[in-house]
Design a protein around this motif. Structure first.
Motif: not given
Length: 774
Positions: A639-643
């Motif tokens: 899971l990746f936090g990407e704006d």
């Protein structure tokens, strides 16, 4: 004087006596005898120039002039290169079972060799369009002349062209209705007929013709109308496709009017009757044939959803292989060759497993995201890759919610930290290199390390004192407990004990891209970038007892004139079986007594399935991982936090309304839940690991290690605590014998560096609900 002489004398006198005519005088009787004589004289003059000889001569003159002009035209008009549109093909992508995944390209065409088309089907096109095809010189002079005259008179298109002429029009020219184009068609057809075989011409004709339903060529038409390959067409079906060419839109059974259906059926009968007449079809067989009603139109699969990710990943894999085998000069050239079309690419993707993976991501994560309610939810990206460790086949891949909404493939991206999923590779290096602690003790699953948070590492020229999650200290713990609880300070010291050069070397051998990485202690925290596909391959190598597994997305790639060979995904032994199996044994403890126990161990669908795996959560909660495996399936979920607006990396805290753990998205949370939902659904039969190890401990016993620790003579804020391990013991395990003392007896040679990104994947504080939300 005789009578004759007298008559001649009178006539002579009469001529001398006749009066002369003046230019202005009117002579009586001039319109009579004189005018009539003058008229006869004039007509006699025209006859001298306009007679049957003159007409015939003029005709032959024009014929010679035309022949000369045609000879000149024949000499100056060469066979041109095939036009780009006629050469353009689509690429066909298939699942591992052969079913269609996607078709790409502006033109839906797939060229096939004539020998792949049944002989009877070949003859249907000749019977429908040009019975004399095998005997003529490639042109129909009467039909061409009729077409030219109709074009000159404005009557428009007129049929009558041979198969050769239609092929020339499709492949070399265009559909313009002009005199010059028709004359070129005539000349080029004559030349093509002389230079090419009839089979080549027929193949070109059936591959370039338009059949309706956006299908160019017989292969695309066979799929569009009968869901079959051209090689599997029957004579009845071939006769329908041949009949279509006269009026594709009007004769498409799915949309044809009653008149259109009647006409296409009549042409179908005409085609088959011609085959009987030519001796290509038995009359009795013909009588038994029934009209083959085509299947209704089916929309071609698009690139939406997961399809686009799979197609682009397959294209990249093919392009790299073209470069590797020397077919293309570089990656740019290879990609151009792939995009030119004509490829049939079969992926290793298992259609059923792919659906199960998509279902798991939706059920466990995306259905809970609500960007309108929480802005952070718009920033959550999921990626996953699933590999068969015995074959290396990539059986499922999740690239994102939708290829049209998020172009970047989350399964193959390498821009987020691997975090604590790197820790097993440190242990693998220690076992493979038979490394020892600072005091000379062998490193095994039972080796004792000091788990104090921010404890400076010993034996490194580069100062490093990483904190544990929440700055928690564990005191003296075994390697097994350190893996279960993902204790940073232990693995930082272990990396130094092994030697970071050796750690990165073994990591590279296992399948991780370590090029350009500095061999510094900070790498022990998994600060390097990695992709779910890459990590799935690394863990698959561990699962495969140390034999290298390179994930293979593409099973085969075939073009009209070549087949691309792909290397075997299973390579040589890169680490010993005992080292690999020991890591697997230790990783079963992460599931049974560690950071993944709530999502995996206690999952009701587990049904006794043995599982190994590792969680990972990066600095500031920008990424969260679970990479786990069974004996038959390895899957890595990230899971990746990407704006959502500028694609910068951002924190995932608070996603889906999480409140526990400060809203942190842990690797043991959603990634492990997705993994479990997918794996336990896809696995089927329960399996057990076949491990060759004497040092794997799996679940750590509760007894205190039987040794006495001597504190450092120079205590500091990094002094170890005296907390005891708190894990539960299995009833069948005996307490291990400690093999080493804590390695904190010497201070580091340099001051610790500034804080580094810290994985934060410890066990959630609330064991009842690690995903507690508002």
């Amino acid at each position: 004087m005789g009578r004759a002489e007298e008559r001649r004398a009178r006539q002579a006198r009469g001529r001398r006596a006749a009066p002369k005519r003046s230019s202005g005088a009117t002579v009586v009787g001039s319109t009579g005898v004189g005018g009539k004589a003058a008229g006869k004289a004039r007509r006699s003059g025209i006859r001298r120039f306009v007679n049957w000889k003159t007409i015939l001569g003029t005709f032959f003159g024009f014929c010679l002039l035309g022949m000369g002009a045609f000879i000149v035209l024949y000499m100056v008009v060469d066979i041109p290169e095939g036009n780009a549109a006629a050469k353009q093909q689509s690429n066909i992508y298939k699942y591992s079972d052969g079913s269609l995944l996607a078709r790409t390209g502006e033109v839906n065409r797939e060229l096939v060799d004539l020998d792949k088309v049944p002989k009877g089907v070949q003859k249907t096109f000749v019977a429908a369009e040009n019975k004399s095809f095998y005997k003529d010189a490639g042109v129909d002079l009467k039909g061409t002349a009729r077409g030219v005259l109709n074009t000159l008179s404005g009557k428009g298109k007129q049929g009558g062209s041979t198969i050769t002429q239609q092929y020339v029009k499709n492949y070399y020219l265009n559909q313009d209705q002009t005199v010059s184009r028709k004359l070129k068609e005539l000349v080029i057809s004559l030349k093509v007929d002389r230079q090419k075989s009839k089979d080549d011409i027929l193949a070109g004709y059936i591959n370039t013709s338009y059949y309706g339903r956006n299908a160019y060529g017989i292969q695309a038409a066979a799929q569009a109308y009968y869901r079959a390959d051209a090689s599997d067409l029957t004579v009845e079906q071939g006769a329908y496709l041949a009949s279509l060419l006269q009026a594709p839109s009007q004769y498409d059974w799915a949309v044809a009017t009653d008149t259109g259906k009647r006409l296409v059926k009549a042409r179908w009968n005409y085609t088959l009757d011609n085959m009987v007449e030519e001796g290509w079809l038995d009359a009795a067989e013909r009588e038994a044939m029934k009209f083959p009603v085509p299947k209704p139109p089916k929309g071609a699969p698009g690139m939406e959803g997961q399809t686009g990710y799979l197609v682009k990943a397959a294209e990249n894999a093919l392009a790299k292989q073209l470069v590797a085998q020397g077919t293309a000069e570089d990656l740019s050239d290879a990609q151009a060759r792939v995009e030119a079309g004509g490829w049939t690419i079969t992926l290793n993707i298992d259609k059923k497993k792919q659906a199960k993976l998509e279902k798991a991501v939706k059920a466990q994560l995306t259905s809970k995201l609500d960007p309108e309610k929480r802005k952070v939810d718009a920033n959550i990206q999921a990626g996953a890759a699933s590999v068969d460790p015995k074959t290396g086949k990539v059986v499922a891949m999740y690239g994102g919610q939708d290829y049209f909404k998020h172009y970047y493939n989350n399964a193959t991206r390498r821009d987020y930290q691997a975090a604590s999923t790197f820790k097993p590779l440190i242990l693998a290096a220690a076992l493979e290199e038979q490394a020892e602690t600072q005091s000379g003790r062998p490193i095994t699953a039972n080796t004792i390390y000091d788990g104090t948070s921010k404890r400076p590492v010993v034996g490194s020229d580069i100062g490093f004192a990483p904190p544990n999650e929440d700055d928690r200290s564990y005191g003296d713990v075994t390697v097994q407990t350190a893996m279960n609880k993902s204790i940073n300070s232990v693995f930082a010291q272990m990396g130094v004990d092994v030697g970071m050069d050796e750690v990165l070397k073994v990591a590279g051998e296992l399948g991780m891209d370590t090029k350009g990485l500095q061999a510094v202690p900070a790498q022990t925290l998994g600060s390097m970038g990695a992709s779910p596909l890459e990590m799935a391959g690394v863990y698959a190598t561990l699962d495969n007892h140390g034999k290298k597994v390179t994930p293979a997305l593409v099973a085969s790639a075939e073009h009209k004139d070549r087949t691309v060979e792909f290397p075997d995904p299973i390579g040589e032994q890169v680490i010993s079986r005992e080292a690999a199996d020991t890591v697997t044994s230790v990783l079963t403890g992460v599931v049974d007594d560690g950071t993944a126990r709530f999502s995996v161990r206690d999952n009701p669908d587990r049904d006794g399935q043995q599982v190994a795996g590792k969680t990972g959560t990066s600095d500031n909660n920008k990424s969260a991982w679970f990479t786990g495996y069974t004996p038959k399936l390895v899957t890595s979920v990230g899971l990746f936090g990407e704006d959502a607006k500028n694609q910068n990396q951002v924190s995932m805290r608070g996603a889906t309304g999480l409140a526990a753990e400060g809203g942190r998205v842990n690797g043991g949370g959603y990634p492990a839940q997705i993994w479990a939902a997918y794996t336990f659904d896809a696995m089927g039969k329960v399996t057990r690991f076949d491990l060759d190890t004497t040092s794997g401990a799996a679940v750590e016993p509760t007894e205190k290690p039987t040794y006495t620790w001597t504190p450092s003579s120079t205590p500091s804020s990094s002094e170890p605590t005296t907390e005891e391990p708190t894990t539960e013991a299995p009833t069948s395990s005996a307490p291990p014998t400690p093999t080493d003392k804590p390695t904190t007896t010497e201070p580091p040679t340099k001051e610790p560096t500034a804080p580094v990104p810290t994985p934060t994947d410890d066990i959630p504080e609330d064991p009842l609900d690690p995903r507690k939300s508002d």
